[in-house]
Design an enzyme around this catalytic site. Structure first.
Site: not given
Ligand code: GLN
Length: 409
Positions: A64, A67, A188, A240, A258
């Site tokens: 993430s 992003k 993505y 988040y 994550v």
């Molecule tokens: N690729 C992961 C997902 O889309 C990224 C989520 C994250 O890092 N929080 O679930």
């Protein structure tokens, strides 16, 4: 002398080495295989110096943390209005993978949660390959080295991507994305599988912190406006449903992933990258969060704790040989310029000539420049002779209006 900064980072790393709280992400099967003990920290200043300790060369998937950078790329390519039609900027207070859209517009609330990030990825445009190439190229420019995709992590996430596919179908149903849902999630997921190190994260973050200018190459990688927008969204939504706690406790715009990466970017100061795979219930790296808490406390890095530097730009104001000499220094922004104008307004020396000396000024912001020039213009309107000492040209084109310029000393 050896700089104490790496010693300090080492001490922070060592103090948290035994913390084994949390658990590695397991909803992406490949991430279960991560070595949970790996731990690295890197800090890159806006001057381009990097200090790194621990496992600073270990690669992990960006997840993430991709992003904010995809958002910056979309803003750059498409412009602010087009991006705003697709994704909002409101903190959602929800988990990262919430099937969430804003009431009327049906836009995802922000680009930091999956719904917003999937919509943002579609704005990169073109086929899966084109979108992914764009992300890899852009991230590589930011990192200052060629990055690549961890295909195994990518495949493993695609095998279990039902939730993100559900989100993409929902977005397409509401006309937020036009492309086919599977193709968008594929792109993505590849974007999330780009491998980085904490060193890469620190320099990528430092570029955002440095108003879009890469601290090593000096290139303007994204505009000042794009860097500001991206950091703002990170500050509001990067962590988040823990974003409010993070902003008050740590006060550094940040983004977690994550795989266990955590990126922070403190405007005007530094980028920070941390990697430690065990996560808390919000999906944020446990030791990563603790590192940032320490850095914020020990190094005074909280965004809301800015120094009052207004008065420090006025180095001296005094009469020398019948002239009023105004010596300025440092970085002149609104409050500093206001301070200078106040000193000029309250000057009762009666000196006919005012000499503004900016030889010790590092930089004037746009508003700082305009305010200082306006002060000089008003002095000239009061029939005073205005002179300027500016050996480094920090105040270019000092037009006082009506074709008048200060006497250059
Ligand atoms: N690729 C992961 C997902 O889309 C990224 C989520 C994250 O890092 N929080 O679930």
């Amino acid at each position: 002398m050896k700089s104490p900064v790496p010693d300090y980072l080492r001490e922070v790393l060592d103090s948290l080495a035994d913390n084994s709280d949390g658990a590695v992400a397991d909803y992406i099967p490949d991430l279960k295989n991560a070595n949970p003990d790996v731990f690295g920290i890197a800090v890159t200043t806006v001057d381009g110096r990097t200090h790194a300790v621990g496992d600073d060369e270990t690669e992990f998937s960006i997840q993430s943390i991709s992003k904010p950078f995809a958002y910056a790329a979309a803003l750059t390519d498409r412009g602010f209005d087009a991006v705003a039609n697709t994704v909002g900027v409101e903190p959602s207070g929800e988990a990262f993978n919430e099937l969430s859209l804003e009431g009327e517009s049906r836009r995802p609330k922000n680009p930091m949660i999956n719904a917003g990030a999937i919509a943002t990825h579609s704005l990169l445009g073109g086929s899966v390959d084109e979108r992914v190439t764009k992300a890899v190229d852009f991230f590589s420019t930011l990192a200052g080295r060629r990055l690549s995709i961890d295909e195994s992590v990518c495949r493993s996430e695609m095998d279990t991507a039902d939730r993100n596919l559900a989100i993409a179908h929902m977005l397409r149903n509401y006309g937020i994305i036009d492309d086919e849902a599977h193709s968008i999630v594929e792109g993505y997921t590849s974007q999330c599988s780009i491998n980085v190190t904490v060193r890469d994260l620190a320099v990528m973050g430092a570029t955002l912190a440095n108003a879009g200018v890469h601290p090593a190459t000096g290139d303007q990688v994204v505009s000042r406006a794009v860097a500001r927008q991206t950091l703002s969204v990170m500050a509001g939504a990067g962590m988040y449903d823990a974003a409010g706690h993070w902003l008050t406790r740590v006060g550094i715009p940040a983004k977690s992933g994550v795989a266990g990466g955590l990126l922070g970017a403190l405007p005007g100061q530094a980028g920070v990258g941390v990697f430690s795979p065990r996560l808390d219930s919000h999906g944020n790296s446990v030791r990563g969060v603790k590192v940032f808490e320490r850095l914020s406390d020990d190094m005074g890095l909280h965004l809301m704790e800015a120094e009052p530097y207004g008065s420090s730009v006025l180095r001296d104001i005094r009469v020398v040989d019948g002239e009023l000499r105004v010596e300025l220094q440092g970085v002149i922004q609104f409050t500093g310029a206001e301070n200078i104008l106040d000193a000029l307004e309250n000057d009762d020396s009666g000196a006919g000539t005012v000499v503004v000396d900016v030889s010790r000024v590092d930089r004037l912001s746009d508003v700082g420049r305009r305010m200082v020039l306006e002060g000089m213009r008003r002095l000239a309107l009061d029939d005073r002779t205005v002179a300027l000492i500016d050996p480094d040209g920090v105040l270019p084109d000092p037009d006082l209006g009506d074709g008048r310029f200060p006497e250059i000393r």
